[in-house]
Write an enzyme that holds these catalytic residues in place. Structure first.
Site, PDB file in Angstrom:
ATOM      1  N   ASP A 102      16.904  -4.161  -6.351  1.00 23.92           N
ATOM      2  CA  ASP A 102      18.181  -4.859  -7.385  1.00 23.92           C
ATOM      3  C   ASP A 102      17.315  -4.841  -8.519  1.00 23.92           C
ATOM      4  OD1 ASP A 102      20.234  -5.475  -4.927  1.00 23.92           O
ATOM      5  OD2 ASP A 102      19.462  -6.877  -4.442  1.00 23.92           O
TER       6      ASP A 102
HETATM    7  N1  URA Z   1      17.329  -6.711  -0.691  1.00 23.87           N
HETATM    8  C1  URA Z   1      17.334  -7.105  -1.290  1.00 23.87           C
HETATM    9  O1  URA Z   1      18.023  -7.773  -0.794  1.00 23.87           O
HETATM   10  N2  URA Z   1      17.518  -6.587  -2.604  1.00 23.87           N
HETATM   11  C2  URA Z   1      16.777  -5.841  -2.861  1.00 23.87           C
HETATM   12  O2  URA Z   1      16.532  -5.434  -3.672  1.00 23.87           O
HETATM   13  C3  URA Z   1      16.138  -5.487  -1.550  1.00 23.87           C
HETATM   14  C4  URA Z   1      16.559  -5.503  -0.697  1.00 23.87           C
END
Ligand code: URA
Length: 239
Positions: A102
């Site tokens: 993310d």
């Molecule tokens: N899980 C998440 O919530 N975000 C990420 O970036 C990777 C795994």
């Protein structure tokens, strides 16, 4: 300039003989035009497709990257935000991230131009273990986390069992640090799983991917993977 069948074989699509067959069968295009003649020569600039799938003529390259928070796991962004490839300006190959972290998640991201490698590692069947460390709001009770290890359903999505550990808790700030190991790669998976057990994530970092850790890398830095590391990852993805 190289012979077309050699380039196809070199890209790992088929043996030289099989590549000749593919050409004779009319399954190969060069710059959009089907080629059935065996002798023709092509250069790196030519766009070659087998069964309408472009092949990669570049030497495969593999990197481990410490993605900082505030960077998109992509090669471009229509909103003009920072993207992963902004950190690889000196790398001429057409690289892209393997899977996604993310925008507000930091940590270990693999970057490559090898489509088969990226596909293997992100295929839901072959997913390798990934270790995340999350700062969550609240102090978890032991039993509160149990659904994580059983697997859970949340907002209509099923999440496979994960391993977890409470690394620390700060009663004053009412927050805790939790380590979670997952092997799937669903959207916002760690945030969703922890939200499902009543622990909203405030900060998230991926620390490990298979056997790989960030080591001495700092946010925004990368290094090439050693051959052995690439083959270890592929082996893990197989098993
Ligand atoms: N899980 C998440 O919530 N975000 C990420 O970036 C990777 C795994």
């Amino acid at each position: 300039m190289e012979r077309l069948q050699k380039v196809i074989a070199h890209a790992g699509i088929a043996s030289r003989r099989k590549a000749e067959e593919l050409i004779s069968q009319g399954r190969v295009k060069v710059n959009g035009t089907t080629v059935t003649e065996l002798g023709i020569k092509v250069s790196l600039k030519d766009q070659i497709e087998v069964d309408n799938v472009p092949i990669n003529q570049e030497e495969p390259v593999y990197f481990i990257f410490y993605k900082p928070r505030g960077v998109i796991s992509a090669v471009s962004d229509d909103k003009g935000r920072k993207v992963v490839t902004d950190y690889f300006m000196g790398i001429p190959e057409r690289i892209y991230p393997v899977g996604r972290l993310d925008y507000d998640t930091s940590g270990l991201l693999l970057v490559t131009n090898d489509g088969a490698f990226a596909q293997k590692l992100t295929h839901p069947k072959h997913e390798v273990d990934k270790v995340y460390v999350a700062k969550v709001k609240g102090i978890p009770e032991k039993q509160q986390l149990r659904p994580l290890s059983r697997g859970l359903f949340f907002e209509g999505v099923k999440y496979a069992p994960a391993r977890y550990d409470i690394l620390s808790a700060d009663t004053k700030a009412q927050s805790a640090i939790i380590q979670l190991t997952i092997h799937e790669g669903r959207n916002h998976q760690v945030k969703k799983m922890l939200q499902a057990v009543g622990l909203p994530v405030q900060k998230l970092k991926r620390e490990k991917y298979g056997n790989l850790t960030l080591g001495n890398l700092r946010p925004g830095e990368y290094r090439p993977l050693h051959k052995k590391e690439v083959s270890q990852l592929l082996n893990l993805a197989k098993n």
